[in-house]
Write a protein that holds these residues in place. Sequence first.
Motif, short mmCIF file in Angstrom:
data_model
loop_
_atom_site.label_atom_id
_atom_site.label_comp_id
_atom_site.label_asym_id
_atom_site.label_seq_id
_atom_site.Cartn_x
_atom_site.Cartn_y
_atom_site.Cartn_z
N MET A 132 -13.33 12.85 -6.18
CA MET A 132 -14.42 13.43 -6.94
C MET A 132 -15.04 14.63 -6.22
SD MET A 132 -16.24 9.95 -8.19
CE MET A 132 -16.92 10.52 -9.74
N MET A 133 -14.56 14.91 -5.03
CA MET A 133 -15.15 15.98 -4.22
C MET A 133 -14.51 17.33 -4.54
SD MET A 133 -17.52 14.63 -2.45
CE MET A 133 -17.81 13.69 -3.94
N PRO A 134 -15.28 18.41 -4.35
CA PRO A 134 -14.71 19.75 -4.59
C PRO A 134 -13.72 20.12 -3.50
CG PRO A 134 -16.91 19.93 -3.64
CD PRO A 134 -16.67 18.46 -3.92
N LYS A 135 -12.85 21.06 -3.82
CA LYS A 135 -11.92 21.58 -2.82
C LYS A 135 -12.73 22.46 -1.86
CE LYS A 135 -8.32 19.97 -4.98
NZ LYS A 135 -7.96 18.63 -4.69
N VAL A 136 -12.66 22.15 -0.58
CA VAL A 136 -13.38 22.94 0.42
C VAL A 136 -12.39 23.47 1.44
CG1 VAL A 136 -15.58 21.72 0.15
CG2 VAL A 136 -13.91 20.85 1.78
N LYS A 137 -12.74 24.58 2.07
CA LYS A 137 -11.84 25.21 3.03
C LYS A 137 -12.15 24.75 4.44
CE LYS A 137 -10.96 29.17 0.17
NZ LYS A 137 -10.88 30.60 0.05
N GLN A 138 -12.12 23.44 4.63
CA GLN A 138 -12.26 22.84 5.95
C GLN A 138 -11.80 21.40 5.87
OE1 GLN A 138 -16.72 22.86 6.46
NE2 GLN A 138 -16.25 20.86 7.32
N LYS A 139 -11.58 20.80 7.02
CA LYS A 139 -11.12 19.42 7.05
C LYS A 139 -12.29 18.45 6.88
CE LYS A 139 -7.02 20.07 9.84
NZ LYS A 139 -6.29 19.67 11.04
N TRP A 140 -12.01 17.33 6.24
CA TRP A 140 -12.98 16.25 6.14
C TRP A 140 -12.97 15.47 7.44
CZ3 TRP A 140 -16.16 15.54 1.94
CH2 TRP A 140 -15.88 16.32 0.83
N GLU A 141 -14.12 15.02 7.87
CA GLU A 141 -14.22 14.21 9.09
C GLU A 141 -13.59 12.84 8.88
OE1 GLU A 141 -15.61 15.28 12.05
OE2 GLU A 141 -15.78 17.22 11.07
N GLY A 142 -13.64 12.35 7.66
CA GLY A 142 -13.04 11.07 7.33
C GLY A 142 -13.18 10.77 5.85
N PHE A 143 -12.26 9.98 5.33
CA PHE A 143 -12.34 9.50 3.96
C PHE A 143 -11.39 8.33 3.79
CE2 PHE A 143 -9.16 12.88 3.95
CZ PHE A 143 -8.10 12.31 3.27
N SER A 144 -11.58 7.55 2.75
CA SER A 144 -10.73 6.40 2.46
C SER A 144 -10.14 6.55 1.07
CB SER A 144 -11.54 5.11 2.53
OG SER A 144 -11.99 4.88 3.84
N LEU A 145 -8.83 6.43 0.99
CA LEU A 145 -8.16 6.45 -0.30
C LEU A 145 -8.07 5.05 -0.89
CD1 LEU A 145 -5.26 8.97 0.37
CD2 LEU A 145 -7.28 9.32 -1.07
N GLU A 146 -7.68 4.08 -0.08
CA GLU A 146 -7.52 2.70 -0.52
C GLU A 146 -8.70 1.88 -0.04
OE1 GLU A 146 -5.08 1.52 -2.49
OE2 GLU A 146 -4.24 3.54 -2.60
N ILE A 147 -9.47 1.36 -0.97
CA ILE A 147 -10.66 0.58 -0.62
C ILE A 147 -10.47 -0.87 -1.03
CG2 ILE A 147 -13.14 0.36 -0.99
CD1 ILE A 147 -13.04 3.44 -1.66
N GLU A 148 -9.88 -1.08 -2.19
CA GLU A 148 -9.69 -2.44 -2.70
C GLU A 148 -8.74 -3.22 -1.81
OE1 GLU A 148 -8.53 -2.13 -6.79
OE2 GLU A 148 -10.36 -1.06 -7.33
N GLY A 149 -9.09 -4.48 -1.56
CA GLY A 149 -8.27 -5.35 -0.74
C GLY A 149 -8.61 -5.29 0.74
N ARG A 150 -9.45 -4.35 1.13
CA ARG A 150 -9.81 -4.24 2.55
C ARG A 150 -10.93 -5.22 2.88
NH1 ARG A 150 -10.32 1.98 4.19
NH2 ARG A 150 -10.77 1.00 6.19
N THR A 151 -10.92 -5.72 4.11
CA THR A 151 -11.95 -6.64 4.59
C THR A 151 -12.80 -5.92 5.62
OG1 THR A 151 -10.55 -8.56 4.20
CG2 THR A 151 -12.36 -8.84 5.76
N ILE A 152 -14.12 -6.04 5.44
CA ILE A 152 -15.05 -5.44 6.39
C ILE A 152 -15.69 -6.57 7.18
CG2 ILE A 152 -17.05 -3.94 6.69
CD1 ILE A 152 -16.54 -2.86 3.87
N LEU A 153 -15.48 -6.56 8.47
CA LEU A 153 -16.07 -7.57 9.34
C LEU A 153 -17.56 -7.28 9.54
CD1 LEU A 153 -13.21 -7.82 11.97
CD2 LEU A 153 -13.65 -9.32 10.03
N PRO A 154 -18.32 -8.26 10.02
CA PRO A 154 -19.75 -8.04 10.25
C PRO A 154 -19.99 -6.84 11.17
CG PRO A 154 -19.23 -10.36 10.44
CD PRO A 154 -17.93 -9.64 10.31
N THR A 155 -21.00 -6.05 10.83
CA THR A 155 -21.43 -4.83 11.53
C THR A 155 -20.41 -3.70 11.46
OG1 THR A 155 -20.62 -5.34 13.76
CG2 THR A 155 -22.80 -6.22 13.15
N GLN A 156 -19.36 -3.83 10.67
CA GLN A 156 -18.35 -2.79 10.53
C GLN A 156 -18.58 -2.03 9.23
OE1 GLN A 156 -16.04 -2.18 13.08
NE2 GLN A 156 -17.40 -3.64 14.07
#
Length: 164
Positions: A80-104
């Motif tokens: 959903m983000m615009p095309k920008v002329k720089q690198k992203w610091e981070g992003f996630s493509l796959e979110i479903e099915g992932r487990t987040i541990l406490p404080t993570q």
Amino acid sequence: MIVEICSVVIAACALFVSVFTAYIQKKHDRISIMPICFIVEKCHEGNLAVLIRNLGLGAMTIDKALMTRGEEVHGNLIEMMPKVKQKWEGFSLEIEGRTILPTQEIVLIAINPRSESIRQAVKDALTGVEVSISFHDVYGKEYHKEKRLGGWGIFEKDFGYVAK
């Protein structure tokens, strides 16, 4: 005869207390490791980020993640983000099915914009996006969390504190 009746009543009371205590302990155990989903918007010193953080004491497994803006629906935020002329610091493509541990956390998007125009374009693209997360705990109990992004105005002001 009276002693026998009293012993039966006392035994029945003890059994009731034991069953009730086991029920309360089981309920406490489930609550004590409940995950707490927190959708974080960061806007600090020009950096922009959106995260899913687990503030509870138990693991959370994401079943469904939807990012919506009007009729536009995606499973991640970077599409959903615009095309920008720089690198992203981070992003996630796959979110479903992932487990987040406490404080993570999972980084949905993060960028340190090089210019004010990039910063404003990303903020404009994020404003009004509704993040909807469905997840479950280790016992299989399902939860749901939603947040509409765009509370940037409160972060734009100087808080009166500068680190030295």
